[in-house]
Design a protein around this motif. Structure first.
Motif, short mmCIF file in Angstrom:
data_model
loop_
_atom_site.label_atom_id
_atom_site.label_comp_id
_atom_site.label_asym_id
_atom_site.label_seq_id
_atom_site.Cartn_x
_atom_site.Cartn_y
_atom_site.Cartn_z
N ALA A 78 0.83 -1.21 0.00
CA ALA A 78 0.00 0.00 0.00
C ALA A 78 0.87 1.26 0.00
N ALA A 79 1.92 1.26 0.80
CA ALA A 79 2.81 2.41 0.85
C ALA A 79 3.48 2.64 -0.50
N SER A 80 3.89 1.56 -1.16
CA SER A 80 4.54 1.69 -2.46
C SER A 80 3.56 2.16 -3.54
N ILE A 81 2.33 1.67 -3.48
CA ILE A 81 1.31 2.12 -4.44
C ILE A 81 1.05 3.61 -4.26
N TYR A 82 1.02 4.07 -3.02
CA TYR A 82 0.83 5.50 -2.76
C TYR A 82 1.95 6.32 -3.39
N VAL A 83 3.19 5.82 -3.28
CA VAL A 83 4.32 6.51 -3.91
C VAL A 83 4.13 6.56 -5.43
N ASP A 84 3.65 5.46 -6.02
CA ASP A 84 3.36 5.46 -7.45
C ASP A 84 2.36 6.55 -7.82
N ILE A 85 1.32 6.68 -7.01
CA ILE A 85 0.29 7.68 -7.28
C ILE A 85 0.85 9.09 -7.19
N LYS A 86 1.68 9.33 -6.18
CA LYS A 86 2.23 10.68 -5.96
C LYS A 86 3.31 11.05 -6.98
N THR A 87 4.05 10.05 -7.47
CA THR A 87 5.20 10.35 -8.35
C THR A 87 4.98 9.91 -9.79
N ASN A 88 3.91 9.16 -10.05
CA ASN A 88 3.66 8.61 -11.38
C ASN A 88 4.77 7.64 -11.80
N ALA A 89 5.38 6.98 -10.83
CA ALA A 89 6.50 6.07 -11.12
C ALA A 89 6.01 4.76 -11.74
N ARG A 90 4.88 4.25 -11.29
CA ARG A 90 4.24 3.06 -11.85
C ARG A 90 5.08 1.78 -11.72
N MET A 91 5.96 1.74 -10.74
CA MET A 91 6.72 0.50 -10.57
C MET A 91 6.96 0.15 -9.12
N ALA A 92 6.76 1.08 -8.20
CA ALA A 92 7.03 0.81 -6.79
C ALA A 92 6.09 -0.26 -6.23
N GLY A 93 4.79 -0.15 -6.54
CA GLY A 93 3.83 -1.12 -6.03
C GLY A 93 4.06 -2.51 -6.60
N ILE A 94 4.31 -2.59 -7.90
CA ILE A 94 4.58 -3.88 -8.54
C ILE A 94 5.85 -4.49 -7.97
N SER A 95 6.87 -3.66 -7.79
CA SER A 95 8.14 -4.13 -7.24
C SER A 95 7.95 -4.71 -5.84
N ALA A 96 7.19 -4.01 -5.00
CA ALA A 96 6.96 -4.49 -3.64
C ALA A 96 6.18 -5.80 -3.65
N ALA A 97 5.17 -5.90 -4.51
CA ALA A 97 4.38 -7.12 -4.58
C ALA A 97 5.22 -8.30 -5.07
N ILE A 98 6.08 -8.05 -6.05
CA ILE A 98 6.96 -9.11 -6.56
C ILE A 98 7.92 -9.57 -5.46
N CYS A 99 8.51 -8.62 -4.74
CA CYS A 99 9.43 -8.97 -3.65
C CYS A 99 8.73 -9.81 -2.59
N ALA A 100 7.50 -9.42 -2.23
CA ALA A 100 6.74 -10.18 -1.23
C ALA A 100 6.48 -11.60 -1.72
N GLY A 101 6.08 -11.73 -2.99
CA GLY A 101 5.82 -13.05 -3.54
C GLY A 101 7.07 -13.92 -3.61
N LEU A 102 8.18 -13.32 -4.02
CA LEU A 102 9.42 -14.07 -4.12
C LEU A 102 9.93 -14.52 -2.75
N LEU A 103 9.78 -13.66 -1.75
CA LEU A 103 10.21 -14.04 -0.39
C LEU A 103 9.34 -15.16 0.16
N TYR A 104 8.05 -15.14 -0.18
CA TYR A 104 7.17 -16.25 0.24
C TYR A 104 7.60 -17.55 -0.44
N TYR A 105 7.83 -17.47 -1.74
CA TYR A 105 8.24 -18.66 -2.49
C TYR A 105 9.59 -19.18 -2.00
#
Length: 305
Positions: free
Chosen positions: A103-130
């Motif tokens: 959620a924090a990373s998605i908020y940064v995407d919204i504020k900066t128009n970066a469009r990769m922070a939320g995806i990056s965080a979700a991928i990291c979470a998934g990879l750490l689980y795997y």
């Protein structure tokens, strides 16, 4: 108890790494190169929080899946138990931390128009689980994944701020900034990989009992030792070549610091690895490697001067 479960000293490492990189390496480069897309302080703090929370969640789920193995390898460091944090509490904490991080990373995407922070965080979470579920039991793949995520926590800051890695640019300050960031990324990757392998050598008894296929088990401790020393040799050569290449642009204080607090300890660790044989030896070496991680992080301070 919860602080020990989430390995709070390691979380401080992440906070320190990202903070020093942003304000000692990147921001001076942005100012001198007239780059106009640095993260605002609130967005930067949210990114730091996101990666600290992701790491904390990763430690929780790793301990959750490794409960039986840790009871053999590290009984004094088992925090999910009847007398400590319950499995249910651990899982609730795990999901809460991941959701807050994304959620924090998605908020940064919204504020900066970066469009990769939320995806990056979700991928990291998934990879750490795997990783915690099965990948850590596979030869080398789990080690590489952990090292890559550690290195990504450095790269993500420069990617979020609109830099496309101009190694050879007309702007000297931008070029130097990106080169330094890439070197710290490589440093983080290699030294994290070495530490993961040393920890595997420390954990052989429990890993054998529960079917893990780590490098020391698959190849034997002597071969794993040689691999780790080879990685350290590559790291040493990289640092020496960088020092020679940059030459006079580095202050003598910085070169002295790197020599005494990074190069010499790495040589010492390599020498000790040749002789290490017991669980206590490998545990001590793991702590020494963590110490070099810290001195490497602190070296960023010199870029302010």
């Amino acid at each position: 108890m919860f602080g020990k479960l989430i390995r709070w000293p390691n979380l401080v490492f992440i906070l320190l790494t990202q903070s020093l990189l942003q304000y000692c390496v990147l921001m001076p480069g942005f100012v001198q190169s007239d780059h106009h897309r640095p993260l605002s302080l609130p967005c930067f703090l949210l990114i730091v929080f996101s990666y600290v929370a992701l790491a904390a969640a990763g430690y929780i789920i790793n301990d959750y899946f490794d409960l039986q193995i840790d009871q053999v390898n590290k009984p004094e460091r088992v925090f999910i138990s009847l007398n400590g944090i319950s499995k249910q509490q651990a899982l609730v904490s795990y999901w809460a931390l991941n959701l807050l991080a994304i959620a924090a990373s998605i908020y940064v995407d919204i504020k900066t128009n970066a469009r990769m922070a939320g995806i990056s965080a979700a991928i990291c979470a998934g990879l750490l689980y795997y990783y915690s579920l099965s990948l850590k039991k596979r030869l080398l793949l789990g080690n590489i994944l952990v090292a890559a995520i550690t290195a990504w926590s450095i790269m993500v800051l420069i990617c979020l701020q609109g830099i496309q890695w101009p190694f050879f640019s007309d702007n000297f300050h931008l070029e130097r900034m990106t080169q330094c960031t890439f070197l710290y990324t490589l440093f983080a990757f290699i030294i994290s990989l070495v530490r993961e392998i040393v920890k595997d050598m420390e954990d052989v008894p429990g890993d054998i009992q529960y079917g893990c296929y780590s490098m020391p088990i698959a190849w034997g401790i002597p071969a794993a030792r040689v691999f780790a020393i080879g990685c350290l040799t590559v790291l040493l050569m990289m640092l020496l070549i960088t020092g020679i290449h940059l030459g006079a642009s580095l202050s003598w204080v910085f070169r002295l610091y790197c020599g005494v607090f990074i190069l010499l300890p790495l040589l010492h660790i390599s020498h000790q690895l040749l002789k290490a044989d017991t669980t206590a030896d490998f545990r001590r070496l793991s702590q020494q490697i963590k110490g070099v991680m810290l001195t490497g992080i602190l070296s960023m301070v010199f870029f302010l001067f």
